[in-house]
Design an enzyme around this catalytic site. Structure first.
Site, short mmCIF file in Angstrom:
data_model
loop_
_atom_site.label_atom_id
_atom_site.label_comp_id
_atom_site.label_asym_id
_atom_site.label_seq_id
_atom_site.Cartn_x
_atom_site.Cartn_y
_atom_site.Cartn_z
CG ASP A 9 -1.61 1.08 1.42
OD1 ASP A 9 -2.49 1.33 0.59
OD2 ASP A 9 -1.65 1.76 2.52
CG LEU A 10 1.74 5.74 -1.93
CD1 LEU A 10 3.24 5.33 -2.11
CD2 LEU A 10 1.49 6.58 -2.93
CG ASP A 11 -1.61 7.63 0.62
OD1 ASP A 11 -0.57 8.01 0.24
OD2 ASP A 11 -2.56 7.88 -0.11
CB THR A 17 0.89 10.64 1.87
OG1 THR A 17 0.68 9.55 1.69
CG2 THR A 17 1.91 11.21 0.96
CE LYS A 45 -4.57 6.37 9.19
NZ LYS A 45 -3.71 6.10 10.27
CB SER A 114 -2.09 2.79 -3.73
OG SER A 114 -2.37 4.06 -3.21
CB ALA A 115 -7.40 3.59 -2.32
CE LYS A 145 -5.89 -0.40 -0.94
NZ LYS A 145 -4.78 0.31 -0.42
CD GLU A 169 -3.68 -1.48 2.77
OE1 GLU A 169 -3.86 -0.60 4.04
OE2 GLU A 169 -3.97 -1.08 1.79
CG ASP A 170 -2.03 2.53 6.22
OD1 ASP A 170 -2.20 2.23 5.18
OD2 ASP A 170 -2.44 4.12 6.80
#
Ligand code: B16
Ligand code: MG
Length: 217
Positions: A9-11, A17, A45, A114-115, A145, A169-170
């Site tokens: 995942d990114l953020d 971010t 998130k 990522s979303a 997601k 994932e966060d």
């Protein structure tokens, strides 16, 4: 086919971010006199921009026209992007780079799942773009997601099965997406929030390369 694939995942996983998303949404919430705490932010998130706004409006029991919603969505993204102007590799979260490097050295396929519709410029600014063999982001998926679409697409692009895919994932929605997709979920954050994940680490500095090596086998 038993090649492993590592999907990030990114953020909130690669870069912090999530704090900028929070600040940008908080401005909109303040304007609308909607209380918006860090706890409320957890609900956003991993969730798409459009759905995030709906959640905030639901929290404040605010009904709005499509025109107003479109305006707030543009305003939120412009504000969010203003925080990213000076972004560079210093914003990569601690411990992430050594793990990406270890995976690369061990010829493991790496994807982004990522979303966010701003994923590519963020990877470019942080100098990480070349680490990713595939990128699936908010521009590619129709289902957000916890639907596993984003991760299933990433696994497919990396030529592996969901069972051989490992997802970092966060967000609660992202962990659920990985679990629904029959992937190995690794939560990055608080165990109290991410208890549905198969493994949980506070951050990447807690992840030993020996653990990653055990996943590759
Ligand atoms: P954007 P991730 C998600 O990214 C964020 O967690 C979420 O807070 C945000 O609303 C969503 O991206 C959309 O982002 O507005 O940039 O398109 O965690 O899935 O990498
Ligand atoms: Mg995230």
């Amino acid at each position: 086919m038993n090649t492993k694939a590592f999907i990030f995942d990114l953020d909130g996983v690669i870069v912090d971010t999530a704090k900028y998303h929070y600040l940008a949404w908080q401005k909109i919430a303040n304007e609308l006199k909607i209380e918006f705490t860090h706890e409320h932010n957890e609900l956003l998130k991993g969730v798409s921009r459009v759905r995030s706004l709906d959640i905030i409006l639901e929290l404040g029991k605010v009904e709005a026209s499509q025109e107003d919603k479109d305006r707030w969505l543009v305003q939120k993204n412009e504000d969010y992007l203003s925080y990213l102007v000076d972004m560079d590799e210093s914003e990569i979260l601690p411990g992430v780079f050594p793990i990406l490097k270890f995976l690369k050295e061990n010829n493991q396929p790496i994807a982004l799942g990522s979303a966010s519709k701003n994923a590519r410029p963020i990877l470019e600014k942080t100098g990480l773009l070349s680490y990713f063999d595939a990128i699936v982001d908010g521009n590619d998926v129709t289902n957000a997601k916890p639907d596993p679409e984003v991760f299933l697409m990433a696994a497919k692009l990396l030529n592996t099965t969901p069972e051989n895919s490992i997802v970092f994932e966060d967000s609660v929605a992202g962990i659920q997406a990985a679990n629904i997709g029959n992937m190995t979920s690794i939560g990055i954050g608080e165990a109290s929030t991410l208890h549905e994940a198969k493994y949980i680490f506070k951050d990447f500095t807690e992840i030993e390369t020996s653990f990653i090596a055990s996943l590759i086998k």
